[in-house]
Design a protein around this motif. Structure first.
Motif, PDB file in Angstrom:
ATOM      1  N   GLY A 190       2.757  35.747  44.191  1.00 53.93           N
ATOM      2  CA  GLY A 190       3.756  36.303  43.298  1.00 53.93           C
ATOM      3  C   GLY A 190       3.177  36.907  42.038  1.00 53.93           C
ATOM      4  O   GLY A 190       3.780  36.825  40.960  1.00 53.93           O
ATOM      5  N   ILE A 191       2.016  37.533  42.166  1.00 50.20           N
ATOM      6  CA  ILE A 191       1.362  38.137  41.005  1.00 50.20           C
ATOM      7  C   ILE A 191       2.091  39.422  40.617  1.00 50.20           C
ATOM      8  O   ILE A 191       2.414  40.249  41.468  1.00 50.20           O
ATOM      9  N   LYS A 192       2.328  39.558  39.338  1.00 56.52           N
ATOM     10  CA  LYS A 192       3.060  40.718  38.818  1.00 56.52           C
ATOM     11  C   LYS A 192       2.128  41.923  38.768  1.00 56.52           C
ATOM     12  O   LYS A 192       1.056  41.869  38.156  1.00 56.52           O
ATOM     13  N   VAL A 193       2.517  43.023  39.416  1.00 56.07           N
ATOM     14  CA  VAL A 193       1.684  44.223  39.461  1.00 56.07           C
ATOM     15  C   VAL A 193       2.526  45.451  39.115  1.00 56.07           C
ATOM     16  O   VAL A 193       3.604  45.654  39.682  1.00 56.07           O
ATOM     17  N   PHE A 194       2.016  46.245  38.170  1.00 53.72           N
ATOM     18  CA  PHE A 194       2.589  47.548  37.873  1.00 53.72           C
ATOM     19  C   PHE A 194       1.592  48.595  38.362  1.00 53.72           C
ATOM     20  O   PHE A 194       0.558  48.824  37.736  1.00 53.72           O
ATOM     21  N   THR A 195       1.886  49.181  39.511  1.00 49.52           N
ATOM     22  CA  THR A 195       0.996  50.177  40.090  1.00 49.52           C
ATOM     23  C   THR A 195       1.207  51.510  39.388  1.00 49.52           C
ATOM     24  O   THR A 195       2.072  51.665  38.514  1.00 49.52           O
ATOM     25  N   MET A 196       0.437  52.511  39.786  1.00 50.65           N
ATOM     26  CA  MET A 196       0.644  53.850  39.242  1.00 50.65           C
ATOM     27  C   MET A 196       2.037  54.382  39.581  1.00 50.65           C
ATOM     28  O   MET A 196       2.586  55.212  38.852  1.00 50.65           O
ATOM     29  N   HIS A 197       2.620  53.880  40.658  1.00 58.47           N
ATOM     30  CA  HIS A 197       3.988  54.301  41.004  1.00 58.47           C
ATOM     31  C   HIS A 197       4.957  53.943  39.889  1.00 58.47           C
ATOM     32  O   HIS A 197       5.770  54.783  39.464  1.00 58.47           O
ATOM     33  N   GLU A 198       4.887  52.700  39.402  1.00 56.82           N
ATOM     34  CA  GLU A 198       5.789  52.281  38.321  1.00 56.82           C
ATOM     35  C   GLU A 198       5.502  53.042  37.025  1.00 56.82           C
ATOM     36  O   GLU A 198       6.423  53.400  36.281  1.00 56.82           O
ATOM     37  N   ILE A 199       4.217  53.280  36.737  1.00 58.13           N
ATOM     38  CA  ILE A 199       3.870  54.021  35.528  1.00 58.13           C
ATOM     39  C   ILE A 199       4.397  55.450  35.607  1.00 58.13           C
ATOM     40  O   ILE A 199       4.975  55.974  34.644  1.00 58.13           O
ATOM     41  N   ASP A 200       4.225  56.093  36.759  1.00 59.53           N
ATOM     42  CA  ASP A 200       4.728  57.458  36.939  1.00 59.53           C
ATOM     43  C   ASP A 200       6.254  57.511  36.879  1.00 59.53           C
ATOM     44  O   ASP A 200       6.840  58.410  36.265  1.00 59.53           O
ATOM     45  N   ASP A 202       8.551  55.119  35.677  1.00 61.52           N
ATOM     46  CA  ASP A 202       9.262  54.540  34.535  1.00 61.52           C
ATOM     47  C   ASP A 202       8.648  54.891  33.186  1.00 61.52           C
ATOM     48  O   ASP A 202       9.313  54.771  32.159  1.00 61.52           O
ATOM     49  N   GLY A 203       7.356  55.285  33.203  1.00 66.80           N
ATOM     50  CA  GLY A 203       6.665  55.576  31.957  1.00 66.80           C
ATOM     51  C   GLY A 203       5.963  54.355  31.398  1.00 66.80           C
ATOM     52  O   GLY A 203       6.372  53.212  31.640  1.00 66.80           O
ATOM     53  N   MET A 204       4.896  54.587  30.645  1.00 70.83           N
ATOM     54  CA  MET A 204       4.104  53.486  30.111  1.00 70.83           C
ATOM     55  C   MET A 204       4.890  52.641  29.107  1.00 70.83           C
ATOM     56  O   MET A 204       4.699  51.428  29.033  1.00 70.83           O
ATOM     57  N   THR A 205       5.784  53.259  28.348  1.00 73.77           N
ATOM     58  CA  THR A 205       6.574  52.479  27.388  1.00 73.77           C
ATOM     59  C   THR A 205       7.348  51.371  28.090  1.00 73.77           C
ATOM     60  O   THR A 205       7.281  50.196  27.686  1.00 73.77           O
ATOM     61  N   THR A 206       8.048  51.714  29.143  1.00 71.07           N
ATOM     62  CA  THR A 206       8.833  50.718  29.885  1.00 71.07           C
ATOM     63  C   THR A 206       7.929  49.677  30.523  1.00 71.07           C
ATOM     64  O   THR A 206       8.242  48.471  30.513  1.00 71.07           O
ATOM     65  N   ILE A 208       4.917  48.581  29.560  1.00 74.49           N
ATOM     66  CA  ILE A 208       4.384  47.633  28.587  1.00 74.49           C
ATOM     67  C   ILE A 208       5.491  46.748  28.026  1.00 74.49           C
ATOM     68  O   ILE A 208       5.283  45.542  27.795  1.00 74.49           O
ATOM     69  N   GLU A 209       6.676  47.292  27.798  1.00 76.25           N
ATOM     70  CA  GLU A 209       7.804  46.449  27.373  1.00 76.25           C
ATOM     71  C   GLU A 209       8.065  45.349  28.397  1.00 76.25           C
ATOM     72  O   GLU A 209       8.305  44.186  28.034  1.00 76.25           O
ATOM     73  N   ASN A 210       8.003  45.701  29.693  1.00 76.38           N
ATOM     74  CA  ASN A 210       8.221  44.706  30.746  1.00 76.38           C
ATOM     75  C   ASN A 210       7.092  43.686  30.801  1.00 76.38           C
ATOM     76  O   ASN A 210       7.329  42.494  31.041  1.00 76.38           O
ATOM     77  N   VAL A 211       5.861  44.137  30.579  1.00 76.88           N
ATOM     78  CA  VAL A 211       4.715  43.220  30.559  1.00 76.88           C
ATOM     79  C   VAL A 211       4.877  42.199  29.436  1.00 76.88           C
ATOM     80  O   VAL A 211       4.706  40.985  29.639  1.00 76.88           O
ATOM     81  N   ILE A 212       5.204  42.675  28.248  1.00 82.70           N
ATOM     82  CA  ILE A 212       5.364  41.784  27.097  1.00 82.70           C
ATOM     83  C   ILE A 212       6.495  40.790  27.333  1.00 82.70           C
ATOM     84  O   ILE A 212       6.348  39.583  27.092  1.00 82.70           O
ATOM     85  N   ALA A 213       7.625  41.282  27.827  1.00 85.12           N
ATOM     86  CA  ALA A 213       8.768  40.397  28.089  1.00 85.12           C
ATOM     87  C   ALA A 213       8.422  39.358  29.149  1.00 85.12           C
ATOM     88  O   ALA A 213       8.795  38.171  29.023  1.00 85.12           O
ATOM     89  N   GLU A 258      -1.510  50.549  21.602  1.00 89.00           N
ATOM     90  CA  GLU A 258      -0.706  50.497  20.374  1.00 89.00           C
ATOM     91  C   GLU A 258       0.450  49.508  20.512  1.00 89.00           C
ATOM     92  O   GLU A 258       0.747  48.741  19.583  1.00 89.00           O
ATOM     93  N   MET A 259       1.095  49.512  21.672  1.00 82.64           N
ATOM     94  CA  MET A 259       2.209  48.590  21.894  1.00 82.64           C
ATOM     95  C   MET A 259       1.725  47.140  21.988  1.00 82.64           C
ATOM     96  O   MET A 259       2.405  46.221  21.506  1.00 82.64           O
ATOM     97  N   LEU A 260       0.558  46.932  22.577  1.00 85.98           N
ATOM     98  CA  LEU A 260       0.008  45.573  22.648  1.00 85.98           C
ATOM     99  C   LEU A 260      -0.388  45.081  21.258  1.00 85.98           C
ATOM    100  O   LEU A 260      -0.242  43.906  20.935  1.00 85.98           O
ATOM    101  N   GLU A 261      -0.874  45.993  20.422  1.00 91.42           N
ATOM    102  CA  GLU A 261      -1.174  45.616  19.034  1.00 91.42           C
ATOM    103  C   GLU A 261       0.101  45.239  18.300  1.00 91.42           C
ATOM    104  O   GLU A 261       0.155  44.229  17.585  1.00 91.42           O
ATOM    105  N   ASP A 262       1.145  46.026  18.496  1.00 93.21           N
ATOM    106  CA  ASP A 262       2.413  45.769  17.808  1.00 93.21           C
ATOM    107  C   ASP A 262       3.016  44.422  18.187  1.00 93.21           C
ATOM    108  O   ASP A 262       3.644  43.765  17.353  1.00 93.21           O
TER     109      ASP A 262
END
Length: 301
Positions: A190-200, A202-206, A208-213, A258-262
């Protein structure tokens, strides 16, 4: 981030893979101005020097499915001790590789302090192979598996026995080259993976927001960022040993940092797989340092 006391630890290890040159990665990153850039932001930096790596017996012995096992174990054991010591002194470890097998030592050293560590794995690859599933026998394709407790017992039990990171506390970002055995393991654990498909899509903003949450929902007591430069598209980072086209772009990577720093969650970092012999005018070392700037709070205005 608040002003930090950062310790740089170089690991000139190229024994976890088959292409020479990545042992010069720490020097390339330093040459690109890592210390100067981080200090200019306001952080205090001590360069702790390099972990000694014995190259004398490269390829002379060992299982073909675990190449240079003894040498990788020794270098990572020394690294784990150094990381644990740096953290004990209340300092922020910034580890420079070297191939990605050094994450075994980094995460082992962090396990002394962090009992529920989160890990962000920024990489084109999952690095979840074992000797049984690896197509190459290169240990730089195994560090995440080792750290969640899977693989050769001397790697799993390096520095301290057993699992160093819970699989449910791992998030992989940028994956686009995953072996069949790794794919099965990701589903099983059950490892959480964001592939290039999700980045393409949803965008990197979404992303990273999901990673942080997600990591906050896991109530982690620290977050380690393990950044392999091959996570970026080779257009931006050509000096890596295992480039995979179609990767994260330069601006997306800055936004992620930048988002990880924030969010203020990052407690340790490693930058790995910079290979100057495959690079163009140290472009990849320079990219690594520029991303460090964003991660450590560099602002345009």
């Amino acid at each position: 981030m608040d002003n930090l006391n950062i310790s740089i630890i170089g690991v000139p290890l190229d024994l976890g893979q088959s292409r020479r040159g990545v042992d010069m990665g720490p020097s390339a990153i330093r040459y690109a101005g890592a210390v100067e850039r981080i200090e200019a932001i306001g952080h205090q930096v001590i360069d702790e020097g390099d972990i000694r790596v014995d190259m004398s017996s490269r390829g002379q012995h060992g299982d073909s499915n675990l190449k240079n096992l003894d040498e990788v174990i020794q270098a990572n054991t020394d690294l784990a001790k150094k990381v644990a010591e740096v953290v004990e002194r209340g300092r922020f470890p910034l580890v420079l590789g070297g191939d990605h097998s050094i994450a075994i030592g980094t995460l082992a050293g962090l396990a002394d302090k962090y009992k529920n560590l989160g890990v962000i794995w920024y990489d084109a690859h999952a690095d979840l192979n074992t000797a049984e599933t690896s197509p190459s026998g290169n240990i730089h394709g195994m560090p995440l598996a080792v750290s969640i407790g899977l693989g050769h017992e001397s790697l799993v039990n390096l520095y301290r026995d057993g699992q160093k990171v819970k699989p449910e506390n791992v998030v992989i970002i940028g994956a686009r080259s995953v072996d069949p055995g790794e794919r099965e393991l990701i589903k099983e654990k059950g490892i959480k993976v964001f592939t290039m498909h999700e980045i393409d899509r949803d965008g990197m903003t979404t992303v990273i927001e999901n990673v942080i949450a997600y990591l906050r929902s896991r109530d982690v007591d620290g977050v380690h960022l393990s950044l392999d430069l091959d996570g970026l598209d080779p257009i931006y980072a050509p000096g890596v040993g295992t480039p995979v086209p179609g990767g994260i772009n330069y601006r997306e990577s800055h936004l992620a940092m930048e988002m990880l720093e924030d969010c203020g969650m990052i407690t340790s970092v490693e930058f790995v797989e910079v290979n100057p012999t495959l690079d163009v005018k140290n472009k990849t070392g320079d990219v690594a340092v520029r991303l460090m700037g964003s991660l450590f709070g560099e602002k345009l205005l």
